[in-house]
Design an enzyme around this catalytic site. Sequence first.
Site, PDB file in Angstrom:
ATOM      1  N   ASP A  13       0.816  -1.220   0.000  1.00 24.99           N
ATOM      2  CA  ASP A  13       0.000   0.000   0.000  1.00 24.99           C
ATOM      3  C   ASP A  13       0.845   1.264   0.000  1.00 24.99           C
ATOM      4  O   ASP A  13       0.448   2.286   0.557  1.00 24.99           O
ATOM      5  CB  ASP A  13      -0.968   0.026   1.199  1.00 24.99           C
ATOM      6  CG  ASP A  13      -1.794  -1.236   1.272  1.00 24.99           C
ATOM      7  OD1 ASP A  13      -2.295  -1.659   0.216  1.00 24.99           O
ATOM      8  OD2 ASP A  13      -1.914  -1.812   2.360  1.00 24.99           O
ATOM      9  N   LYS A  16       2.108   1.941  -5.220  1.00 20.24           N
ATOM     10  CA  LYS A  16       2.792   1.397  -6.404  1.00 20.24           C
ATOM     11  C   LYS A  16       2.005   1.646  -7.687  1.00 20.24           C
ATOM     12  O   LYS A  16       2.582   1.928  -8.721  1.00 20.24           O
ATOM     13  CB  LYS A  16       2.986  -0.121  -6.253  1.00 20.24           C
ATOM     14  CG  LYS A  16       3.994  -0.498  -5.203  1.00 20.24           C
ATOM     15  CD  LYS A  16       4.138  -2.003  -5.099  1.00 20.24           C
ATOM     16  CE  LYS A  16       2.948  -2.692  -4.486  1.00 20.24           C
ATOM     17  NZ  LYS A  16       2.695  -2.383  -3.081  1.00 20.24           N
ATOM     18  N   GLY A  17       0.663   1.517  -7.590  1.00 22.40           N
ATOM     19  CA  GLY A  17      -0.180   1.626  -8.787  1.00 22.40           C
ATOM     20  C   GLY A  17       0.066   2.923  -9.529  1.00 22.40           C
ATOM     21  O   GLY A  17       0.300   2.933 -10.739  1.00 22.40           O
ATOM     22  N   ALA A  39      -3.848  -7.984  -4.225  1.00 23.82           N
ATOM     23  CA  ALA A  39      -3.271  -6.646  -4.397  1.00 23.82           C
ATOM     24  C   ALA A  39      -4.384  -5.651  -4.711  1.00 23.82           C
ATOM     25  O   ALA A  39      -5.439  -6.032  -5.209  1.00 23.82           O
ATOM     26  CB  ALA A  39      -2.277  -6.664  -5.545  1.00 23.82           C
ATOM     27  N   GLY A  40      -4.141  -4.395  -4.403  1.00 24.26           N
ATOM     28  CA  GLY A  40      -5.112  -3.370  -4.769  1.00 24.26           C
ATOM     29  C   GLY A  40      -4.347  -2.166  -5.285  1.00 24.26           C
ATOM     30  O   GLY A  40      -3.625  -1.540  -4.535  1.00 24.26           O
ATOM     31  N   HIS A  41      -4.435  -1.904  -6.569  1.00 22.01           N
ATOM     32  CA  HIS A  41      -3.699  -0.790  -7.147  1.00 22.01           C
ATOM     33  C   HIS A  41      -4.688   0.261  -7.651  1.00 22.01           C
ATOM     34  O   HIS A  41      -5.513  -0.022  -8.496  1.00 22.01           O
ATOM     35  CB  HIS A  41      -2.800  -1.287  -8.288  1.00 22.01           C
ATOM     36  CG  HIS A  41      -1.699  -2.186  -7.795  1.00 22.01           C
ATOM     37  ND1 HIS A  41      -0.999  -3.032  -8.605  1.00 22.01           N
ATOM     38  CD2 HIS A  41      -1.190  -2.363  -6.547  1.00 22.01           C
ATOM     39  CE1 HIS A  41      -0.093  -3.691  -7.875  1.00 22.01           C
ATOM     40  NE2 HIS A  41      -0.202  -3.298  -6.627  1.00 22.01           N
ATOM     41  N   THR A  42      -4.581   1.458  -7.073  1.00 24.60           N
ATOM     42  CA  THR A  42      -5.501   2.522  -7.478  1.00 24.60           C
ATOM     43  C   THR A  42      -4.778   3.492  -8.401  1.00 24.60           C
ATOM     44  O   THR A  42      -3.711   3.982  -8.068  1.00 24.60           O
ATOM     45  CB  THR A  42      -6.000   3.281  -6.226  1.00 24.60           C
ATOM     46  OG1 THR A  42      -6.526   2.326  -5.313  1.00 24.60           O
ATOM     47  CG2 THR A  42      -7.069   4.297  -6.576  1.00 24.60           C
ATOM     48  N   GLN A 222       1.969  -6.149  -3.045  1.00 20.12           N
ATOM     49  CA  GLN A 222       2.266  -6.199  -1.593  1.00 20.12           C
ATOM     50  C   GLN A 222       3.596  -5.470  -1.312  1.00 20.12           C
ATOM     51  O   GLN A 222       3.937  -4.565  -2.039  1.00 20.12           O
ATOM     52  CB  GLN A 222       2.294  -7.644  -1.071  1.00 20.12           C
ATOM     53  CG  GLN A 222       0.935  -8.329  -1.055  1.00 20.12           C
ATOM     54  CD  GLN A 222       0.591  -9.005  -2.360  1.00 20.12           C
ATOM     55  OE1 GLN A 222       1.405  -9.689  -2.942  1.00 20.12           O
ATOM     56  NE2 GLN A 222      -0.623  -8.827  -2.828  1.00 20.12           N
ATOM     57  N   ARG A 303      -6.249   0.649   7.806  1.00 22.11           N
ATOM     58  CA  ARG A 303      -4.831   0.289   7.921  1.00 22.11           C
ATOM     59  C   ARG A 303      -4.271   0.822   9.231  1.00 22.11           C
ATOM     60  O   ARG A 303      -4.664   1.894   9.678  1.00 22.11           O
ATOM     61  CB  ARG A 303      -4.031   0.884   6.759  1.00 22.11           C
ATOM     62  CG  ARG A 303      -4.446   0.317   5.422  1.00 22.11           C
ATOM     63  CD  ARG A 303      -3.611   0.902   4.284  1.00 22.11           C
ATOM     64  NE  ARG A 303      -4.136   0.457   3.001  1.00 22.11           N
ATOM     65  CZ  ARG A 303      -4.249   1.229   1.929  1.00 22.11           C
ATOM     66  NH1 ARG A 303      -3.857   2.474   1.957  1.00 22.11           N
ATOM     67  NH2 ARG A 303      -4.746   0.741   0.819  1.00 22.11           N
ATOM     68  N   ASP A 331       2.679  14.565   1.634  1.00 26.48           N
ATOM     69  CA  ASP A 331       1.691  15.598   1.987  1.00 26.48           C
ATOM     70  C   ASP A 331       0.837  15.201   3.201  1.00 26.48           C
ATOM     71  O   ASP A 331       0.272  16.066   3.863  1.00 26.48           O
ATOM     72  CB  ASP A 331       0.780  15.906   0.791  1.00 26.48           C
ATOM     73  CG  ASP A 331       0.059  14.682   0.297  1.00 26.48           C
ATOM     74  OD1 ASP A 331       0.727  13.786  -0.242  1.00 26.48           O
ATOM     75  OD2 ASP A 331      -1.172  14.594   0.497  1.00 26.48           O
TER      76      ASP A 331
HETATM   77  P1  IMP Z   1      -3.058 -12.827   1.818  1.00 25.97           P
HETATM   78  O1  IMP Z   1      -2.075 -12.292   0.833  1.00 25.97           O
HETATM   79  O2  IMP Z   1      -4.485 -12.580   1.430  1.00 25.97           O
HETATM   80  O3  IMP Z   1      -2.786 -14.266   2.178  1.00 25.97           O
HETATM   81  O4  IMP Z   1      -2.865 -12.009   3.200  1.00 25.97           O
HETATM   82  C1  IMP Z   1      -1.689 -12.148   3.990  1.00 25.97           C
HETATM   83  C2  IMP Z   1      -1.248 -10.815   4.561  1.00 25.97           C
HETATM   84  O5  IMP Z   1      -0.822  -9.954   3.505  1.00 25.97           O
HETATM   85  C3  IMP Z   1      -2.334 -10.046   5.306  1.00 25.97           C
HETATM   86  O6  IMP Z   1      -1.754  -9.324   6.353  1.00 25.97           O
HETATM   87  C4  IMP Z   1      -2.857  -9.064   4.253  1.00 25.97           C
HETATM   88  O7  IMP Z   1      -3.436  -7.930   4.838  1.00 25.97           O
HETATM   89  C5  IMP Z   1      -1.568  -8.726   3.553  1.00 25.97           C
HETATM   90  N1  IMP Z   1      -1.757  -8.274   2.162  1.00 25.97           N
HETATM   91  C6  IMP Z   1      -2.057  -9.015   1.083  1.00 25.97           C
HETATM   92  N2  IMP Z   1      -2.140  -8.247  -0.019  1.00 25.97           N
HETATM   93  C7  IMP Z   1      -1.869  -6.988   0.377  1.00 25.97           C
HETATM   94  C8  IMP Z   1      -1.767  -5.737  -0.329  1.00 25.97           C
HETATM   95  O8  IMP Z   1      -1.907  -5.646  -1.541  1.00 25.97           O
HETATM   96  N3  IMP Z   1      -1.451  -4.659   0.435  1.00 25.97           N
HETATM   97  C9  IMP Z   1      -1.227  -4.748   1.771  1.00 25.97           C
HETATM   98  N4  IMP Z   1      -1.312  -5.885   2.455  1.00 25.97           N
HETATM   99  C10 IMP Z   1      -1.622  -7.002   1.769  1.00 25.97           C
END
Ligand code: IMP
Length: 428
Positions: A13, A16-17, A39-42, A222, A303, A331
Amino acid sequence: MANVTVIGAQWGDEGKGKLVDWLSNRADVVVRFQGGHNAGHTLVVGNQTYKLSLLPSGVVQGKLSIIGNGVVVDPWHLLKEIGQIREQGVDITPDMLVLADNACLILPIHRDLDQAREAAATNKIGTTGRGIGPAYEDKVGRRAIRVADLADREALEAKIDRLLAHHTPLRRGLGLPEVDPAGLLAELEAMAGKILPYARPAWLLLDEQVKAGKRVLFEGAQGALLDVDHGTYPYVTSSNTVAGQAAAGSGLGPKGPGYVLGIVKAYTTRVGEGPFPTELFDDVGKHLGTVGREFGTVTGRERRCGWFDAALVRQSVALNGIAGIALTKLDVLDGLPTLKICTGYRLNGQEIGYLPAGLKAQGQLEPVYEEMEGWSQTTQGARSWKDLPASAVKYVRRIEELIGAPVALLSTSPQRDDTILMRDPFQD
Ligand code: IMP
């Protein structure tokens, strides 16, 4: 240097996106090499916001985008994400999106197992519940279904039997209903026709692209501290998230990753459980969470927030071979009168400069802080180094010194153009 690898240098977080989207302009190919739709990329481009989980961020700019063999792929999710992005006006065709034919699939049984285990556990990991861990378990257990298997009914039948021989007792133990092999086969066959047009030997295509002088951008998911080997185990994800994985997870070989750009947030956050030495439980922590809009893109979870941990990032610089960093969300610190930077830890009366491997020791670390003066002006949207207040420049310079890597880019808002370029990773 032709290629660039972007990785998160903290717990994910880091933003990166946006950086990958910005750099894709200069690249010909964008490759995902690990993780999955956890993953979550905005990406914010003008008045459009794109939320990607599995698709490489390069799709938004129409770049050749590859989902490499190191990724675990939920094919139904992939089709859904392609549909959503299409609705936002970005067309995705098999000419521009390639799925490695040797990538392993995430199936509904993996999601079930991930969620049931988390629900039953007393020591939860805090996973995203998307089946990532169980899918990687099946991969290394040599019973996974891979993309190429979708084209071969006989192989699929045998693989389903092998897979269910493992999963059925597990499901029973967790009180989950049994899976009918014929039903799973039918589901896979119904989806196969939509996924297979994207399937190709991605390593071969990458090899051709590199030989033709094309520039490759590797997009990590991640962060380094969530790496299954180097992170805060067992509170980690199930893949190697460090830059070296760009080679194995794409098939391009050890020279592939090129310049490693670590994405670093100007403070620290993490989602899910696990050690976090600089975590704040006070008003400053709340301020970072609110101003920084620190909610998970995938799960919407809040978070955890804390001060910048230079010891952690210094470790990340070493683990990833980081050549330069992109510092994001400076910022969010605007208006805080005093800032703290963690330079190392105290453990059992001794000072150490790195995160030890033992979980108990990680939980006992007391951060050693250095204080710096904050700034009252806004840094949001700054497009030049000269626009930054002197204290902000000092803060950035101190970070560089402590982590042992220079700032190559500074991101001053989610908008694509609010980026200050200090040195071009593709030219370095
Ligand atoms: P999993 O990848 O779903 O198995 O989760 C394992 C750990 O990685 C947990 O603490 C999740 O919150 C964290 N995690 C997985 N993907 C992300 C991400 O893209 N950003 C931040 N934390 C992540």
